[in-house]
Scaffold this motif. Structure first.
Motif, mmCIF file in Angstrom:
data_model
loop_
_atom_site.group_PDB
_atom_site.id
_atom_site.type_symbol
_atom_site.label_atom_id
_atom_site.label_comp_id
_atom_site.label_asym_id
_atom_site.label_seq_id
_atom_site.Cartn_x
_atom_site.Cartn_y
_atom_site.Cartn_z
ATOM 1 N N VAL A 6 0.868 -1.174 0.000
ATOM 2 C CA VAL A 6 0.000 0.000 0.000
ATOM 3 C C VAL A 6 0.902 1.219 0.000
ATOM 4 C CG1 VAL A 6 -1.857 1.214 1.166
ATOM 5 C CG2 VAL A 6 -1.752 -1.275 1.257
ATOM 6 N N ALA A 7 0.953 1.918 -1.139
ATOM 7 C CA ALA A 7 1.863 3.043 -1.315
ATOM 8 C C ALA A 7 1.053 4.310 -1.535
ATOM 9 C CB ALA A 7 2.786 2.796 -2.498
ATOM 10 N N GLY A 8 0.940 5.112 -0.496
ATOM 11 C CA GLY A 8 0.277 6.405 -0.657
ATOM 12 C C GLY A 8 -0.906 6.614 0.262
ATOM 13 N N THR A 9 -1.594 7.710 0.010
ATOM 14 C CA THR A 9 -2.715 8.152 0.831
ATOM 15 C C THR A 9 -3.935 7.278 0.580
ATOM 16 O OG1 THR A 9 -1.883 10.387 0.529
ATOM 17 C CG2 THR A 9 -4.079 10.162 1.457
ATOM 18 N N ALA A 42 3.066 -1.300 4.438
ATOM 19 C CA ALA A 42 2.575 0.082 4.394
ATOM 20 C C ALA A 42 3.746 0.968 4.013
ATOM 21 C CB ALA A 42 1.997 0.496 5.737
ATOM 22 N N MET A 43 3.692 1.517 2.804
ATOM 23 C CA MET A 43 4.812 2.284 2.278
ATOM 24 C C MET A 43 4.503 3.770 2.359
ATOM 25 S SD MET A 43 6.503 1.997 -1.460
ATOM 26 C CE MET A 43 7.817 3.073 -1.962
ATOM 27 N N GLY A 44 5.278 4.491 3.152
ATOM 28 C CA GLY A 44 5.138 5.939 3.248
ATOM 29 C C GLY A 44 4.364 6.388 4.466
ATOM 30 N N ALA A 45 4.505 7.674 4.763
ATOM 31 C CA ALA A 45 3.858 8.249 5.941
ATOM 32 C C ALA A 45 2.336 8.227 5.817
ATOM 33 C CB ALA A 45 4.351 9.682 6.159
ATOM 34 N N CYS A 46 1.820 8.435 4.620
ATOM 35 C CA CYS A 46 0.365 8.478 4.443
ATOM 36 C C CYS A 46 -0.279 7.114 4.667
ATOM 37 C CB CYS A 46 0.021 9.008 3.054
ATOM 38 S SG CYS A 46 0.471 10.724 2.820
ATOM 39 N N ALA A 47 0.335 6.072 4.138
ATOM 40 C CA ALA A 47 -0.211 4.727 4.329
ATOM 41 C C ALA A 47 -0.037 4.267 5.772
ATOM 42 C CB ALA A 47 0.461 3.744 3.386
ATOM 43 N N SER A 48 1.025 4.720 6.429
ATOM 44 C CA SER A 48 1.303 4.281 7.794
ATOM 45 C C SER A 48 0.472 5.022 8.831
ATOM 46 C CB SER A 48 2.785 4.470 8.118
ATOM 47 O OG SER A 48 3.565 3.688 7.252
ATOM 48 N N GLY A 51 -1.507 8.297 7.903
ATOM 49 C CA GLY A 51 -2.299 9.389 7.354
ATOM 50 C C GLY A 51 -1.461 10.552 6.889
ATOM 51 N N GLY A 52 -0.189 10.548 7.238
ATOM 52 C CA GLY A 52 0.730 11.599 6.802
ATOM 53 C C GLY A 52 0.325 12.979 7.271
ATOM 54 N N MET A 53 0.434 13.953 6.379
ATOM 55 C CA MET A 53 0.100 15.330 6.727
ATOM 56 C C MET A 53 -1.389 15.613 6.584
ATOM 57 S SD MET A 53 1.681 17.213 3.460
ATOM 58 C CE MET A 53 1.732 16.357 1.915
ATOM 59 N N TYR A 54 -2.141 14.621 6.146
ATOM 60 C CA TYR A 54 -3.573 14.820 5.928
ATOM 61 C C TYR A 54 -4.359 14.426 7.171
ATOM 62 C CZ TYR A 54 -1.838 14.899 1.177
ATOM 63 O OH TYR A 54 -1.132 15.188 0.045
ATOM 64 N N ARG A 55 -4.766 15.397 7.956
ATOM 65 C CA ARG A 55 -5.616 15.160 9.126
ATOM 66 C C ARG A 55 -7.009 15.672 8.784
ATOM 67 N NH1 ARG A 55 -2.329 11.898 10.885
ATOM 68 N NH2 ARG A 55 -0.541 12.513 12.068
ATOM 69 N N SER A 56 -7.693 14.932 7.917
ATOM 70 C CA SER A 56 -9.006 15.369 7.475
ATOM 71 C C SER A 56 -10.012 14.238 7.581
ATOM 72 C CB SER A 56 -8.943 15.886 6.032
ATOM 73 O OG SER A 56 -8.748 14.818 5.141
ATOM 74 N N TYR A 57 -11.245 14.581 7.365
ATOM 75 C CA TYR A 57 -12.320 13.603 7.456
ATOM 76 C C TYR A 57 -12.278 12.600 6.304
ATOM 77 C CZ TYR A 57 -14.455 16.381 3.782
ATOM 78 O OH TYR A 57 -14.688 17.035 2.613
ATOM 79 N N ALA A 58 -11.542 12.895 5.240
ATOM 80 C CA ALA A 58 -11.552 12.055 4.045
ATOM 81 C C ALA A 58 -10.418 11.044 4.002
ATOM 82 C CB ALA A 58 -11.484 12.940 2.803
ATOM 83 N N VAL A 59 -9.421 11.160 4.878
ATOM 84 C CA VAL A 59 -8.230 10.316 4.791
ATOM 85 C C VAL A 59 -8.180 9.339 5.967
ATOM 86 C CG1 VAL A 59 -5.704 10.305 4.783
ATOM 87 C CG2 VAL A 59 -6.952 12.075 3.534
ATOM 88 N N LEU A 60 -7.983 8.079 5.647
ATOM 89 C CA LEU A 60 -7.812 7.041 6.660
ATOM 90 C C LEU A 60 -6.471 7.270 7.358
ATOM 91 C CD1 LEU A 60 -9.059 4.342 7.711
ATOM 92 C CD2 LEU A 60 -7.616 3.197 6.043
ATOM 93 N N GLN A 61 -6.451 7.305 8.660
ATOM 94 C CA GLN A 61 -5.241 7.609 9.427
ATOM 95 C C GLN A 61 -4.433 6.343 9.701
ATOM 96 O OE1 GLN A 61 -4.389 10.948 10.160
ATOM 97 N NE2 GLN A 61 -6.026 11.122 8.661
ATOM 98 N N GLY A 62 -4.028 5.716 8.630
ATOM 99 C CA GLY A 62 -3.219 4.509 8.732
ATOM 100 C C GLY A 62 -3.970 3.303 8.201
#
Length: 175
Positions: free
Chosen positions: A79-82, A106-112, A114-125
């Motif tokens: 899983v690579a990305g948001t 889980a490849m990258g901060a977003c997949a691990s 949620g990365g810099m996206y702290r929103s209602y649309a992004v799964l936080q890991g």
């Protein structure tokens, strides 16, 4: 004079040499050196995932060059990305279609996380949805980091329980 014993190995020049090992060790060795990844490139990390297959980094040294875009022919999901909530159900469906045994990277901060996206649309890991075996940090992580994660997954696979123990767990889950 002490006698020295050589490690067990195969020598094609001398007949009669035999390699002794346990069945589960041989199976885990085969599994760890013939991984078929299912690339889930969802964002910018997918570019680094593609670069890993190029000649400069050469993922084929680790037996994982056969990228399969069919979940029924894969055993490792990268899983690579948001991962958005809209995409999460599709990722879960693809994971469920993969045969056992299967692993997730889980490849990258977003997949691990949620990365810099702290929103209602992004799964936080992605670990909220799938069992993750290896986390690779970075935004985006370099291809060398993916190769390191792949080597850690190979080490984890080689230390797993025997085939009989794995099948027993599956039988207990069914009954």
């Amino acid at each position: 004079m002490a006698t020295e014993t050589a490690p067990a190995a195969y020598d094609s020049k001398i007949e009669g040499n035999i390699i002794f090992t346990r069945l589960d060790t041989a199976i885990n060795w085969m599994r760890s050196n013939s991984l078929w990844p299912m690339p889930m490139g969802l964002a910018c990390c997918a570019i680094e995932l593609m670069a890993t297959g190029a000649s400069r980094f050469d993922i084929s040294r680790f037996g994982a060059e056969v990228m399969r875009f069919s979940p029924r022919q894969s055993d490792v999901m990268i899983v690579a990305g948001t991962v958005t909530y809209k995409m999460a159900l599709a990722v879960k469906r693809i994971y469920d279609q993969m045969p056992e045994p299967k692993w997730v990277i889980a490849m990258g901060a977003c997949a691990s996380s949620g990365g810099m996206y702290r929103s209602y649309a992004v799964l936080q890991g992605i670990d909220q949805l799938l069992p993750v075996d290896v986390y690779i940090s970075g935004c985006p992580p370099r291809p060398e980091a993916l190769l390191e994660g792949l080597m850690r997954l190979q080490a984890k696979i080689s230390e797993e329980d025997s085939l009989f123990a794995q099948k027993r767990e599956l039988l207990e889950e069914i009954s």
